[in-house]
Design a protein around this motif. Structure first.
Motif, PDB file in Angstrom:
ATOM      1  N   SER A 243       0.750  -1.212  -0.045  1.00 13.13           N
ATOM      2  CA  SER A 243       0.197   0.198  -0.024  1.00 13.13           C
ATOM      3  C   SER A 243       0.882   1.240  -0.103  1.00 13.13           C
ATOM      4  O   SER A 243       0.575   2.296  -0.597  1.00 13.13           O
ATOM      5  CB  SER A 243      -0.897  -0.064   1.182  1.00 13.13           C
ATOM      6  N   ASN A 255      -6.062   6.370  -2.424  1.00 13.22           N
ATOM      7  CA  ASN A 255      -6.745   5.371  -1.761  1.00 13.22           C
ATOM      8  C   ASN A 255      -6.073   4.093  -2.001  1.00 13.22           C
ATOM      9  O   ASN A 255      -6.692   3.143  -3.106  1.00 13.22           O
ATOM     10  CB  ASN A 255      -8.186   5.276  -1.985  1.00 13.22           C
ATOM     11  N   ARG A 258      -8.419   0.543  -1.447  1.00 13.21           N
ATOM     12  CA  ARG A 258      -9.141   0.420  -2.432  1.00 13.21           C
ATOM     13  C   ARG A 258      -8.723  -0.129  -3.839  1.00 13.21           C
ATOM     14  O   ARG A 258      -9.263  -1.010  -4.544  1.00 13.21           O
ATOM     15  CB  ARG A 258     -10.041   1.466  -2.749  1.00 13.21           C
ATOM     16  N   TYR A 259      -7.363   0.615  -4.340  1.00 13.52           N
ATOM     17  CA  TYR A 259      -6.954   0.125  -5.492  1.00 13.52           C
ATOM     18  C   TYR A 259      -6.655  -1.225  -5.513  1.00 13.52           C
ATOM     19  O   TYR A 259      -6.659  -1.936  -6.465  1.00 13.52           O
ATOM     20  CB  TYR A 259      -5.823   1.100  -5.626  1.00 13.52           C
ATOM     21  N   GLY A 261      -7.721  -3.727  -3.935  1.00 18.89           N
ATOM     22  CA  GLY A 261      -8.771  -4.567  -3.781  1.00 18.89           C
ATOM     23  C   GLY A 261      -9.274  -4.929  -5.155  1.00 18.89           C
ATOM     24  O   GLY A 261      -9.970  -5.785  -5.221  1.00 18.89           O
ATOM     25  N   ARG A 262      -8.915  -4.149  -6.200  1.00 21.49           N
ATOM     26  CA  ARG A 262      -9.347  -4.585  -7.602  1.00 21.49           C
ATOM     27  C   ARG A 262      -8.516  -5.719  -7.967  1.00 21.49           C
ATOM     28  O   ARG A 262      -9.053  -6.389  -8.880  1.00 21.49           O
ATOM     29  CB  ARG A 262      -8.918  -3.385  -8.573  1.00 21.49           C
TER      30      ARG A 262
END
Length: 459
Positions: A243, A255, A258-259, A261-262
């Protein structure tokens, strides 16, 4: 003197699996079952801190998958041994044949484009190329070359390893641009999977150590071009560090969670290793005060596996001599008791700090890190000898209310730290049964430096 190390070599991988040295065989069995039930394009992240043994875990998984796929060359005795070990944690006969590929991203992060080295790693893993016909080799080389040409148009570049593997000629002159890059890659991967198993498992390791631009490009290349219902991607990562890498590339306000998480369909937390067998591997028993103290330092500082190896390596230089302090120096009885206590219980703390936070070591020996010392000493009060020396009366300790006793221990530990390390103290100070003077202070620093007659470099 040999370097004490548990590197992820083939022999060590097999030994840690067969002897369950890291205590993770049960987890490995569940992980193999997870891989066995994946049916679609799927991406799994195995999250663990740096040095926690992620590489060992994924290489054990690769070895297990190798052993369970008869199309992969392996010594029969080794295959049988591995499958017998696996049978204790999973139903080996129910595992579908899958073809694993290991890719060290950090090793390739100077490459022009991650697709090239990833394709190379995948092709290099397939040892059945020697059995292919010339036409089959040429077909695969055609597709592989198209991938290169689309990434580096007009460069004439070719992966030497591909050329060596396929032994084809006159391929570089062909420019075929009818299909998209994604279609080329799909054709290439399907041709590899077809003869070697039901699925391809690509293990991406050390991504969080890569240059930010390479790490991001690799994730996005895989997302865009390697999505295939017959491919499982396994990422061995430190999610927190990855991260940070993403934020470094896109900006601190980005973020990153969230990135990422893709890219991951499932995130698995790697549990801490069970260290009992690991300690036995390196002769760290539980019958000796010095060993007790070493194990307490490891747990107090929350060492990861890589830290533990370095710490044990340093501490073993003193192991055979630390209990001989009274016989190795001309000391009075008071000094002997104090140095014996410091050798068993204080030196391991000093060595541990030098491993986990070497930047704090100078402050520690200048008397500026008392809480660090007090916390570890409190954790050592399970050993009667620590209590006996600090309080001077073990029976009083056993009869006293626990909360009050630990207040006493904290005070004594803090006083001991100041007596040993505070520059303001040069006089003789009594702490429980310990009498601390300048001779004790000087000898403690000498012993913990590892450059004294107490260090056994032949270990």
């Amino acid at each position: 003197m040999r370097k004490l190390e548990l590197l992820p070599t083939d022999d060590n991988i097999i030994a840690t699996l067969n002897e369950n040295i890291l205590g993770r065989n049960t987890e490995l069995g569940y992980f193999l079952e997870l891989l066995n039930h994946v049916e679609d394009a799927y991406s799994i992240a195995i999250d663990g801190k740096w040095g926690s043994g992620k590489t060992f875990f994924v290489k054990q998984a690769k070895l297990a998958l190798d052993a369970c796929n008869d199309s992969i060359s392996m010594d029969d005795e080794k295959r049988t041994s591995i499958k017998e070990t696996l049978s204790n944690v999973t139903k080996v006969d129910d595992l579908q044949p899958q073809y694993p590929v290991y890719y060290d991203a950090w090793e390739h992060d100077n490459d022009i484009d991650p697709i090239l080295s990833l394709i190379y790693s995948i092709t290099e893993a397939y040892d059945y190329f020697d059995t292919l016909s010339i036409d089959s080799k040429k077909m695969l080389m055609d597709v592989g070359q198209k991938i290169i040409d689309r990434i580096l148009p007009g460069s004439g570049a070719v992966l030497p390893a591909l050329s060596e593997l396929f032994k084809t000629s006159n391929i570089l002159n062909e420019q075929k641009n009818k299909a998209t890059l994604q279609e080329d890659i799909q054709t290439f991967l399907h041709s590899l999977i077809y003869e070697n198993g039901n699925r391809l498992v690509v293990i991406i390791d050390e991504l969080d150590r890569c240059r930010p631009d390479f790490a991001v490009k690799l994730l996005e290349r895989i997302k865009h071009y390697f999505v295939d219902e017959k491919i499982t991607f396994v990422f061995s990562i430190n999610l927190e560090e990855l991260s940070n890498t993403v934020r470094h590339f896109y900006g601190e306000a980005f973020n990153a969670g969230r990135y990422l998480g893709r890219f991951f369909d499932l995130i698995i937390k790697l549990n801490p290793a069970n260290l009992d067998n690991y300690y036995k591997k390196f002769g760290l028993g539980d019958h000796y005060y010095y060993d007790y103290a070493i194990r307490t330092v490891i747990s107090s500082f929350h060492f990861e596996l890589r830290d533990i190896i370095r710490f044990i390596s340093a501490s073993q230089l003193l192991k055979d001599t630390i209990n001989k302090i009274p016989n190795m120096m001309l000391l009075d009885m008071n000094q002997r008791d104090a140095l014996t206590f410091c050798g068993f219980f204080v030196v391991p703390i000093m060595l541990g700090i030098n491993v986990i936070q070497p930047e704090l070591y100078g402050k520690f020996i200048r008397g500026e890190e008392a809480p660090l010392f007090v916390n570890v000493i409190k954790n050592m009060t399970q050993y009667d000898r620590v209590v006996d020396f600090l309080l001077g009366d073990k029976e009083t300790f056993l009869r006293t209310e626990t909360s009050k006793t630990f207040i006493d221990i904290e005070k004594r530990a803090d006083s001991l730290y100041n007596a040993l390390f505070s520059s303001e103290n040069s006089d003789e100070i009594i702490i429980g049964k310990l009498i601390i003077n300048q001779g004790v202070r000087d000898k403690l620093l000498e012993i913990s430096s590892l450059l004294s007659n107490f260090s056994d470099f032949k270990k």
